[in-house]
Design a protein around this motif. Sequence first.
Motif, PDB file in Angstrom:
ATOM      1  N   UNK A   1       0.839  -1.194   0.000  1.00 14.41           N
ATOM      2  CA  UNK A   1       0.000   0.000   0.000  1.00 14.41           C
ATOM      3  C   UNK A   1       0.879   1.250   0.000  1.00 14.41           C
ATOM      4  N   UNK A   2       0.253   2.397  -0.174  1.00 10.22           N
ATOM      5  CA  UNK A   2       0.918   3.694  -0.049  1.00 10.22           C
ATOM      6  C   UNK A   2       1.106   3.986   1.439  1.00 10.22           C
ATOM      7  N   UNK A   3       2.197   4.666   1.790  1.00  5.44           N
ATOM      8  CA  UNK A   3       2.453   4.967   3.196  1.00  5.44           C
ATOM      9  C   UNK A   3       1.349   5.833   3.802  1.00  5.44           C
ATOM     10  N   UNK A   4       0.641   6.637   2.986  1.00  5.59           N
ATOM     11  CA  UNK A   4      -0.465   7.450   3.494  1.00  5.59           C
ATOM     12  C   UNK A   4      -1.612   6.606   4.027  1.00  5.59           C
ATOM     13  N   UNK A   5      -1.688   5.347   3.575  1.00  2.00           N
ATOM     14  CA  UNK A   5      -2.776   4.482   4.028  1.00  2.00           C
ATOM     15  C   UNK A   5      -2.519   3.915   5.426  1.00  2.00           C
ATOM     16  N   UNK A   6      -1.320   4.117   5.936  1.00  2.00           N
ATOM     17  CA  UNK A   6      -0.977   3.762   7.314  1.00  2.00           C
ATOM     18  C   UNK A   6      -0.341   4.989   7.957  1.00  2.00           C
ATOM     19  N   UNK A   7      -1.126   6.042   8.101  1.00  2.00           N
ATOM     20  CA  UNK A   7      -0.574   7.350   8.460  1.00  2.00           C
ATOM     21  C   UNK A   7      -0.339   7.525   9.955  1.00  2.00           C
ATOM     22  N   UNK A   8      -1.206   6.929  10.798  1.00  2.00           N
ATOM     23  CA  UNK A   8      -1.166   7.199  12.230  1.00  2.00           C
ATOM     24  C   UNK A   8      -0.579   6.018  13.001  1.00  2.00           C
ATOM     25  N   UNK A   9       0.066   6.285  14.153  1.00  2.00           N
ATOM     26  CA  UNK A   9       0.534   5.179  14.995  1.00  2.00           C
ATOM     27  C   UNK A   9      -0.615   4.230  15.319  1.00  2.00           C
ATOM     28  N   UNK A  10      -0.362   2.950  15.155  1.00  2.00           N
ATOM     29  CA  UNK A  10      -1.390   1.943  15.395  1.00  2.00           C
ATOM     30  C   UNK A  10      -2.148   1.524  14.162  1.00  2.00           C
ATOM     31  N   UNK A  11      -2.020   2.279  13.059  1.00  2.00           N
ATOM     32  CA  UNK A  11      -2.657   1.862  11.807  1.00  2.00           C
ATOM     33  C   UNK A  11      -2.014   0.566  11.319  1.00  2.00           C
ATOM     34  N   UNK A  12      -2.843  -0.373  10.895  1.00  2.00           N
ATOM     35  CA  UNK A  12      -2.310  -1.654  10.429  1.00  2.00           C
ATOM     36  C   UNK A  12      -3.044  -2.127   9.186  1.00  2.00           C
ATOM     37  N   UNK A  13      -2.379  -3.011   8.465  1.00  2.00           N
ATOM     38  CA  UNK A  13      -2.955  -3.685   7.307  1.00  2.00           C
ATOM     39  C   UNK A  13      -2.529  -5.135   7.348  1.00  2.00           C
ATOM     40  N   UNK A  14      -3.509  -6.051   7.366  1.00  2.00           N
ATOM     41  CA  UNK A  14      -3.220  -7.486   7.310  1.00  2.00           C
ATOM     42  C   UNK A  14      -3.482  -7.981   5.894  1.00  2.00           C
TER      43      UNK A  14
ATOM     44  N   UNK B   1      -3.689 -12.937  14.057  1.00  2.00           N
ATOM     45  CA  UNK B   1      -3.865 -11.884  15.045  1.00  2.00           C
ATOM     46  C   UNK B   1      -4.778 -10.759  14.564  1.00  2.00           C
ATOM     47  N   UNK B   2      -4.589 -10.324  13.327  1.00  2.00           N
ATOM     48  CA  UNK B   2      -5.317  -9.181  12.788  1.00  2.00           C
ATOM     49  C   UNK B   2      -5.953  -9.551  11.456  1.00  2.00           C
ATOM     50  N   UNK B   3      -6.978  -8.806  11.087  1.00  2.00           N
ATOM     51  CA  UNK B   3      -7.597  -8.993   9.777  1.00  2.00           C
ATOM     52  C   UNK B   3      -7.971  -7.632   9.216  1.00  2.00           C
ATOM     53  N   UNK B   4      -7.937  -7.525   7.878  1.00  2.00           N
ATOM     54  CA  UNK B   4      -8.308  -6.277   7.237  1.00  2.00           C
ATOM     55  C   UNK B   4      -7.363  -5.149   7.589  1.00  2.00           C
ATOM     56  N   UNK B   5      -7.947  -3.963   7.794  1.00  2.00           N
ATOM     57  CA  UNK B   5      -7.155  -2.805   8.198  1.00  2.00           C
ATOM     58  C   UNK B   5      -7.863  -2.085   9.327  1.00  2.00           C
ATOM     59  N   UNK B   6      -7.107  -1.341  10.130  1.00  2.00           N
ATOM     60  CA  UNK B   6      -7.706  -0.624  11.249  1.00  2.00           C
ATOM     61  C   UNK B   6      -6.643   0.081  12.053  1.00  2.00           C
ATOM     62  N   UNK B   7      -6.973   0.383  13.311  1.00  2.00           N
ATOM     63  CA  UNK B   7      -6.036   1.037  14.209  1.00  2.00           C
ATOM     64  C   UNK B   7      -6.161   0.395  15.579  1.00  2.00           C
ATOM     65  N   UNK B   8      -5.036   0.174  16.244  1.00  2.47           N
ATOM     66  CA  UNK B   8      -5.049  -0.461  17.555  1.00  2.47           C
ATOM     67  C   UNK B   8      -3.872   0.025  18.387  1.00  2.47           C
TER      68      UNK B   8
END
Length: 388
Positions: free
Chosen positions: A52-65, A97-104
């Motif tokens: 993905x583009x780095x903008x799609x994981x912009x904030x601390x805790x953003x993840x993509x599985x 552990x994780x699925x999809x995308x989100x923040x944790x």
Amino acid sequence: MKLSTQEVERIAQGWDQDAAKAKSIHKDAYINAHWHDIDRAHIFRKSWQYLCHENQLAKPGDYLAAQLHGQSIFVCRQSDGSLKAFYNVCKHRGHELLSGRGNTKRIICPYHAWMYDLDGRFLEARQSQFIKGFDNQDFCLDEIRLETFCHLIFVNLDQNAASLASQSENLATEINTFAPDLKSLQFAHRLTYTIKANWKSVVDNFLECYHCPVAHKDFCTLVDMDSYKVKTHGIYSSHMAKAGQIENKAYTTDGATVTDHAVWYLWPNTTLMRYPGRGNFMIWRFIPVGPEETYEEFDFFFETTDLEESEKEAIRFIDDVLQPEDIGLVESVQRGMKTPGYSQGRYMVDPSGSGLSEHAVHHFHGLVLKHYQEATDNATDNATNNDR
């Protein structure tokens, strides 16, 4: 997955470093399940794969599985702003552990609630204090290689692989020259397709425009075919042309910040594109599902997520015209390869490197054969070491 020298020699029979002398790869590499397994083990699990583009994981805790060629992985933005990637598996019983995308803030297994920090450190498990010899350090997540390249996130399952920046020579400079705004572009749309063809057939088709005047008459109005040039380098090739002069709503140069058609193929299954119009970038991935099935993801990045009509038209043109034409072509090729009437072809090359030449297909096949040969060399070295 083992690969013998004899198998590679059969696939490469008639191939030559000179495209004008060479035969293409034997059809067995496109239709047999054995070669699908070889590709997954020796090409895709040892190469840099776009996520993905780095903008799609912009904030601390953003993840993509994601599933990466049979392996479950995830990428997460750290509290210090860096990025890390891990195998997406709990050290207790192997649950994802994780699925999809989100923040944790913490990574908590949905099976037994084992807890990990964003950096993969094991933090806590209920009743672990009662277990003799239980050491938290033994249960940290396994990290995988990650590299941010031109603001795009790539991962590699091979811990010994050279960096993408070192392998790709001048590619970053080319991309930054044609797309200096790539850092700020926003993910706006995704097209997906399932194609009944081997991934190599899909890449072959993408790498040449010899078929364009026959099968893509509308596309040939979008670009100036006389200016279309293809160059090969290391693990990538560039495909450049000026915008066409015929009016077509999919590309517009009226007041446009981008006036060139710039495309790059990056080994083994990623293409990067910049089309005439407002600031944009497109990333196309060819993901092998089986020996005769490929899944495609086509991501669009624009200056804003509120698209202009010309940008919507560009997406519609790809989805309604260009992709159906290409899918029909490669699925027909796949069916034809299963007949006894075809085994290998020839590359039609133009010494001037025009878009009508197939020398980029020859370059791609050379990379495929190089990795097949490396797989046999490694197998031979391992066998020799085991015999000592």
